[in-house]
Design a protein around this motif. Structure first.
Motif, short mmCIF file in Angstrom:
data_model
loop_
_atom_site.label_atom_id
_atom_site.label_comp_id
_atom_site.label_asym_id
_atom_site.label_seq_id
_atom_site.Cartn_x
_atom_site.Cartn_y
_atom_site.Cartn_z
N UNK A 117 0.98 4.12 -2.96
CA UNK A 117 0.63 5.51 -2.70
C UNK A 117 1.53 6.46 -3.49
N UNK B 11 -0.51 6.46 -6.83
CA UNK B 11 -1.92 6.11 -6.68
C UNK B 11 -2.75 6.62 -7.85
N UNK B 12 -3.76 5.82 -8.23
CA UNK B 12 -4.71 6.25 -9.24
C UNK B 12 -5.68 7.19 -8.55
N UNK B 13 -5.68 8.45 -8.92
CA UNK B 13 -6.40 9.45 -8.15
C UNK B 13 -7.81 9.66 -8.63
N UNK B 14 -8.73 9.66 -7.69
CA UNK B 14 -10.11 10.04 -7.99
C UNK B 14 -10.16 11.55 -7.85
N UNK B 15 -9.65 12.24 -8.87
CA UNK B 15 -9.54 13.70 -8.79
C UNK B 15 -10.92 14.33 -8.80
N UNK C 195 -4.06 16.52 -6.69
CA UNK C 195 -3.83 15.39 -7.59
C UNK C 195 -2.73 14.47 -7.07
N UNK C 196 -2.14 13.69 -7.95
CA UNK C 196 -1.09 12.76 -7.53
C UNK C 196 0.11 13.50 -6.96
N UNK C 197 0.81 12.84 -6.05
CA UNK C 197 2.00 13.43 -5.43
C UNK C 197 3.23 12.63 -5.84
N UNK D 40 -4.05 6.11 1.52
CA UNK D 40 -3.28 4.90 1.27
C UNK D 40 -1.99 4.91 2.08
N UNK E 14 0.83 -1.20 0.00
CA UNK E 14 0.00 0.00 0.00
C UNK E 14 0.86 1.25 0.00
N UNK E 15 1.94 1.21 0.77
CA UNK E 15 2.86 2.36 0.80
C UNK E 15 3.45 2.57 -0.59
N UNK F 240 -2.82 14.29 -1.48
CA UNK F 240 -2.92 13.50 -2.70
C UNK F 240 -4.20 12.69 -2.66
N UNK F 241 -5.02 12.82 -3.67
CA UNK F 241 -6.33 12.18 -3.65
C UNK F 241 -6.13 10.67 -3.51
N UNK F 242 -6.70 10.11 -2.43
CA UNK F 242 -6.54 8.69 -2.07
C UNK F 242 -5.14 8.38 -1.58
N UNK G 182 3.18 18.01 -6.07
CA UNK G 182 1.94 17.48 -6.65
C UNK G 182 2.01 17.67 -8.17
N UNK H 260 6.71 11.61 -5.01
CA UNK H 260 7.59 11.63 -3.84
C UNK H 260 9.06 11.84 -4.21
#
Lengths: 212, 228
Positions: A19, A22-26, A190-192, B198, A15-16, B192-194, A199, A194
């Motif tokens: 993340x 991650x596929x974002x539900x924007x 949105x997605x981050x 997570x 899961x880490x 970050x969305x979800x 973002x 790392x």
């Protein structure tokens, strides 16, 4: 138990890892963007309306520099500080995530033409969530209030939300100097990534003045 | 000579008298200023005053050659327009405003607080917005105005304002003054969305898993010892 521990640990590690990508539900976009006033204020037969070439002034008072933003539905109230574009046209963001920036070359609060542009952190690695952490959840019709240096309050209502890929850049249409009075509030979402600690999207919320 | 001059004046006077009687009454009504004419004249004078005032700020607040060129052009043209408008107003008995309107004054105060690229961006954005509005008002006066002298002034003013608008738009595009191209406003990753969910769940699950793993190992070890 050993098996369960291994299983849960494996799920956690996976899961880490996920993340990171991650596929974002924007949040969905809504509303429209007006880059230019369809009908600039002009002469009418009603004497109370503005004369040609004269920018109308809100009842709340003459336009002035905004000094505080309040978003009641998000329980947000934060001071504003002036910010500017850097050498690559990126709008500087106040270092303190609890302070919001006002692009000093954008419209004054209460202007009925042009765009008042604000930005602020969604979060920082050091201090956690910022003032605009929940901006992406702000629905159409929500209220944003700016207090100006002249002591007057200017109320705006959210009309538009855009989730935009940073890779394509922000369109100048969002910040038009000739749009009917507009407030634009920008943060990240949105997605981050790392690796870069950034973002991948910008969240832009537009709001229009509420008639005084 | 003197006789000729007297006859000429008399004829001219007679011609004017005849001409006056031939002009329909509505023609006089059409050339007298309407409320819209008066409003346009007042608004346009405020545009002239504002343009002259804020363009003079350029001399001390900007180092851009392009901005200086635009400012010099606008000051020169709006001073000329101001002189023409004063003549029109004098002819029609109209009193001109002596100060820009509240919005224009607020914009001037905002500009005074800036220098360098921020000043240039705001100056050009204000120039684009101000000239677009001024052009809209001028077009309205041309199409609906009553006074021939005011409409004539508006016709002469329009191409000048359009030229200023074109110059300001070109300069604005050249300095990327359209607005921010990007905003970097997050480094925590918690929004970050979800992703944040997570992430937290992931680390939590990992921690619980490791605890169970450790507990399981201890239990297995004790059980093995007990069996021995």
């Amino acid at each position: 138990m050993l098996g369960a521990g291994l299983l849960v640990a494996a799920v956690g590690v996976e899961s880490v890892a996920l993340s990171h990508y991650s596929a974002h539900a924007v949040p969905r976009d809504f509303g429209s963007v007006a880059s230019s006033a369809a009908t600039p204020p002009g002469p009418t037969s009603t004497s109370s309306l503005p004369a040609p070439g004269i920018v109308p002034v809100q009842d709340a008072g003459s336009p002035a520099a905004p000094v505080r933003i309040t978003i009641p539905s998000l329980h947000v109230s934060a001071p504003l500080m002036k910010v500017e574009l850097d050498a690559v046209s990126s709008l500087v963001v106040p270092q303190d995530p609890h302070v919001v920036g006002w692009w000093q070359a954008s419209a004054l609060a209460g202007s009925q033409i042009g765009t008042t542009v604000l930005d602020g952190h969604v979060d920082t690695a050091e201090q956690g969530p910022g003032t605009l952490f929940h901006l992406q959840d702000l629905p159409a019709g929500a209220t944003i209030v700016l207090r100006a240096a002249n002591g007057h309050y200017y109320t705006y209502r959210v009309t538009t939300r855009r989730v935009l890929k940073k890779s394509t850049g922000l369109s100048a249409r969002l910040f038009s100097p000739t749009a009917p009075g507009t407030l634009a509030v920008v943060t990240c979402g949105g997605p981050f990534d790392r690796a870069t600690h950034h973002y991948l999207d910008n969240i832009v919320v537009l709001a229009r003045p509420v008639a005084g | 000579m003197s006789t000729h001059r007297t006859r000429y004046i008399t004829l001219t006077g007679a011609s004017l008298a005849i001409a006056a009687t031939c002009i329909p009454a509505t023609a006089f009504a059409a050339t007298s200023p309407s409320t819209a004419d008066k409003t346009f004249v007042a608004a346009n004078e405020q545009v002239n005053l504002a343009e002259i005032a804020i363009s003079q700020l350029v001399m001390t607040h900007s180092s851009s050659a392009a901005v200086h060129t635009l400012a010099q052009k606008t000051v020169s043209d709006h001073m000329a327009a101001k002189a023409k408008l004063m003549a029109v107003a004098g002819k029609l008995g109209l009193t001109l405003p002596t100060a820009p309107n509240a919005m224009q004054q607020a914009q001037a105060a905002q500009l005074k607080g800036l220098t360098g690229s921020s000043f240039d961006q705001l100056y050009l954005r204000d120039q684009v917005a101000g000239h677009k509005m001024s052009i809209a008002g001028t077009n309205t006066e041309i199409s609906t105005g009553s006074s021939t002298s005011v409409v004539s002034y508006a016709r002469a003013y329009l191409p000048v304002a359009q030229m200023h608008l074109s110059m300001a738009q070109a300069d604005l595009a050249a300095i990327s003054g359209g607005g921010p191209g990007s905003v970097q406003a997050g480094s925590g990753g918690q929004a970050a969305t979800n992703g944040s969910t997570d992430l937290r769940l992931g680390w939590s699950a990992g921690a619980v898993g490791l605890a169970l793993l450790g507990g399981g190992a201890v239990y297995a070890d004790r059980r093995r010892r007990a069996l021995q």
